[in-house]
Design a protein around this motif. Structure first.
Motif, short mmCIF file in Angstrom:
data_model
loop_
_atom_site.label_atom_id
_atom_site.label_comp_id
_atom_site.label_asym_id
_atom_site.label_seq_id
_atom_site.Cartn_x
_atom_site.Cartn_y
_atom_site.Cartn_z
N HIS A 59 -54.24 4.92 4.70
CA HIS A 59 -53.42 4.13 3.79
C HIS A 59 -53.57 2.63 3.99
N VAL A 60 -53.27 1.91 2.91
CA VAL A 60 -53.12 0.46 2.93
C VAL A 60 -51.66 0.22 2.56
N ILE A 61 -50.95 -0.57 3.36
CA ILE A 61 -49.52 -0.75 3.20
C ILE A 61 -49.20 -2.22 3.06
N CYS A 62 -48.40 -2.56 2.04
CA CYS A 62 -47.97 -3.95 1.84
C CYS A 62 -46.83 -4.25 2.81
N LYS A 63 -46.98 -5.30 3.58
CA LYS A 63 -45.96 -5.67 4.57
C LYS A 63 -44.74 -6.32 3.93
N THR A 64 -44.86 -6.72 2.65
CA THR A 64 -43.73 -7.35 1.99
C THR A 64 -42.88 -6.34 1.22
#
Length: 152
Positions: A94-99
């Motif tokens: 996965h790629v996860i947005c930290k915001t």
């Protein structure tokens, strides 16, 4: 899916309740979304189901324990779940947005290419991995740029 759940529940001395069925239905309707128990509860409330939050949490845990949901952790302090299908049994990363927390899956070819590259460079035979990339999604990048422009 529901019939196999009924059989599994019966074999473990559980009943197929309406609550268990609707929680599973929420996951089936969610597509590729990775839902937490709180997300499931909110969706049920939006659909006007009368169900307690505790029941949703217990049901999600039971369905996970029985193998109908796969539990995932993305370092947010909460578990997310997805339907345990043959497709979800293959490792996916996965790629996860930290915001905003948006989460997308990386396509299998990209992951396999990365693993092959690591094997070539290290001499290791990789047989298990868990890859998570963190960053800012395009929407949050745009918001950040817009906010920066406003301050100038």
């Amino acid at each position: 899916m529901y019939e196999s759940l009924r059989k599994e529940l019966r074999s473990k001395k559980y009943r197929m309740t309406a609550q268990r069925e609707i929680v599973l239905k929420i996951f089936a309707e969610s597509g590729e979304k990775h839902l937490g128990a709180e997300d499931v509860y909110r969706r049920l409330i939006e659909k006007r189901y009368r169900i307690s939050k505790a029941t949703v949490y217990r049901t999600v845990e039971l369905l996970s324990k029985l193998g109908f949901l796969r539990r995932l952790e993305f370092g947010e302090g909460v578990y997310r779940y997805e339907l345990a299908t043959p497709e979800s049994e293959t490792l996916h990363q996965h790629v996860i947005c930290k915001t905003c927390g948006e989460l997308i899956e990386i396509d299998e070819k990209t992951v396999k290419d990365l693993v092959k590259s690591v094997e070539t460079k290290t001499g290791y035979l990789i047989n298990d991995y868990d890859i998570k990339f963190y960053g800012l999604c395009p929407r949050c990048q745009s918001r950040r740029s817009a906010n920066t422009e406003k301050r100038i």
